[in-house]
Design an enzyme around this catalytic site. Structure first.
Site, PDB file in Angstrom:
ATOM      1  CE1 TYR A 140       7.414   1.854  59.725  1.00  0.00           C
ATOM      2  CE2 TYR A 140       8.547   1.909  59.079  1.00  0.00           C
ATOM      3  CZ  TYR A 140       7.564   1.197  59.295  1.00  0.00           C
ATOM      4  OH  TYR A 140       6.844   1.135  58.015  1.00  0.00           O
ATOM      5  CB  CYS A 141      10.489  -1.298  63.946  1.00  0.00           C
ATOM      6  SG  CYS A 141      11.913  -2.874  63.942  1.00  0.00           S
TER       7      CYS A 141
END
Length: 410
Positions: A140-141
């Site tokens: 998850y960025c």
């Protein structure tokens, strides 16, 4: 309570019922706002302070910098608002049916307890931020405000790549302006000779006796008027810090992604394989194309560098994602009974008992979620036995059917 994706707002969200994908994570909103802000800030400062009066800088800005910034922002939007490969409710395993008795080494049907026991494809992993299982989940960025998976990994890579290019271009503009403003008028010459050709470098000046007075004179006597406030402009200095910081940051991230591009594997898959976990299901599905960028070739081509939607070769979408789904499947988790019916529909098996055997050949020996898979299989076998006894005897009159079927499966 079991998670079914995050909440939605105005049909946007990551829940199973959301019509448009959008992660509503607060931290993600803050970080992606910063990502947009950095590009807006850099473009504004360059346009106001670093290209005026220089035809070469203006051409470079319009022909190179603006297209790179546009591509970076478009890639950011696509990475942010594209479904990364979430598994829909009711998804079911691929129906690669084999005849009864044919051995199979495929793993058991996996389910995600956090997604209401929805089917979990072999290369999918649950993302706690979006609350969904993502196929080829990498991470998850927060800088793109979304999970990075099979369907938006390309846009993530393009975003950091084009952001790296804009950082380098920002530093080039600063350097060109410093070179241009490193010259001042030689006051020893007459006013008639004071032109752009009569100048010399700053370091040739002798140190003045009255530093304060000379500093004022020095700032007023640049050859180019636009240079008078350059060295006292904190906005340009801030741009330099931002450009250097993000150049290092994006360079490291892009270097890490090179392995993902070459191997066609997510970060989680690569980590599992390095420690001996996982199996062939974590490997790339084909060497005929690149899973991250799509297309019909494994080699770089023009569409790799544009934030266009990913298109896989014909009939390969399901293979890459690892599941089948259709709106007619309903909004309930997949049940093994449905697989038995699908097998019989293929006309490869004729009886309920043989269909159960075919089901066992498909799901194979469990590797994880053993208890859940065994329980689901047992329920399926009870259902198959009940159907068989409907036209002959009551269920209590033939209690050994299910046990006999289990013996055949094992």
């Amino acid at each position: 309570s079991k998670m079914t994706g995050r909440s939605e707002c105005c049909s946007y969200g990551t829940s199973f019922d959301a019509k448009r994908w959008l992660s509503l994570d607060p931290c993600g909103f803050v970080c992606i706002s910063f990502s947009f802000g950095v590009h807006i800030y850099a473009t504004t400062i360059i346009a106001l302070f670093l290209i005026s009066g220089s035809l070469a800088a203006e051409i470079l800005f319009g022909a190179v910098y603006l297209p790179l910034t546009t591509l970076a922002v478009c890639s950011l939007i696509k990475a942010w608002m594209t479904d990364p490969g979430s598994v829909p409710m009711g998804a079911r395993p691929l129906t690669t049916v084999k005849k009864a008795g044919t051995p199979s080494k495929q793993r058991a049907i996996r389910r995600c307890a956090k997604c209401n026991d929805n089917f979990k494809p072999p290369r999918a992993h649950h993302d706690s931020v979006t609350g969904r299982c993502i196929v080829k989940f990498d991470h998850y960025c927060p800088w793109v405000g979304n999970a990075v998976g099979a369907l938006n990994h390309k846009f993530f890579v393009l975003f950091i790549g084009y952001t790296l290019c804009t950082c380098i271009m920002s530093m080039i503009f600063i350097f060109l302006r410093l070179v241009r403003c490193g010259y001042v008028v030689d006051d020893s010459s007459s006013d008639e000779d004071a032109s752009a050709s009569s100048y010399h470098k700053e370091e040739d000046w002798a140190e003045p006796d009255n530093k304060k007075e000379d500093a004022t004179r020095f700032l007023k006597e640049y050859v180019y008027p636009e240079c008078n406030t350059l060295f006292s402009n904190y906005f340009v200095f801030a741009l330099l810090i931002v450009a250097v910081t993000f150049m290092i940051f994006t360079c490291c991230m892009l270097t890490e992604q090179i392995e993902a591009i070459e191997s066609n594997q997510s970060k989680i898959a690569r980590m599992k394989l390095k420690v001996g976990q996982g199996g062939t299901e974590l490997e790339r599905v084909s060497h005929d194309f690149n899973e991250m960028f799509g297309g019909n070739t494994p080699h770089a081509t023009w569409h790799w560098f544009l934030p266009l939607s990913i298109k896989f070769p014909q009939s390969m979408d399901k293979i890459v994602l690892g599941y089948e789904w259709d709106p007619t499947f309903g909004d309930e988790p997949f049940a093994e009974d449905d697989m038995v019916a699908a097998i019989k529909g293929e006309n490869t098996l004729e009886t309920d008992e043989e269909a159960a055997v075919g089901l066992k050949s498909i799901i194979g020996k469990p590797k994880e979620d053993d208890s859940l898979a065994d329980s689901s299989l047992s329920n399926s076998l009870h259902s198959v036995g009940a159907k068989k006894r409907t036209n002959s005897k009551k269920p209590e009159d033939n209690p050994t059917f299910v046990d006999r079927t289990k013996d055949r499966l094992t």
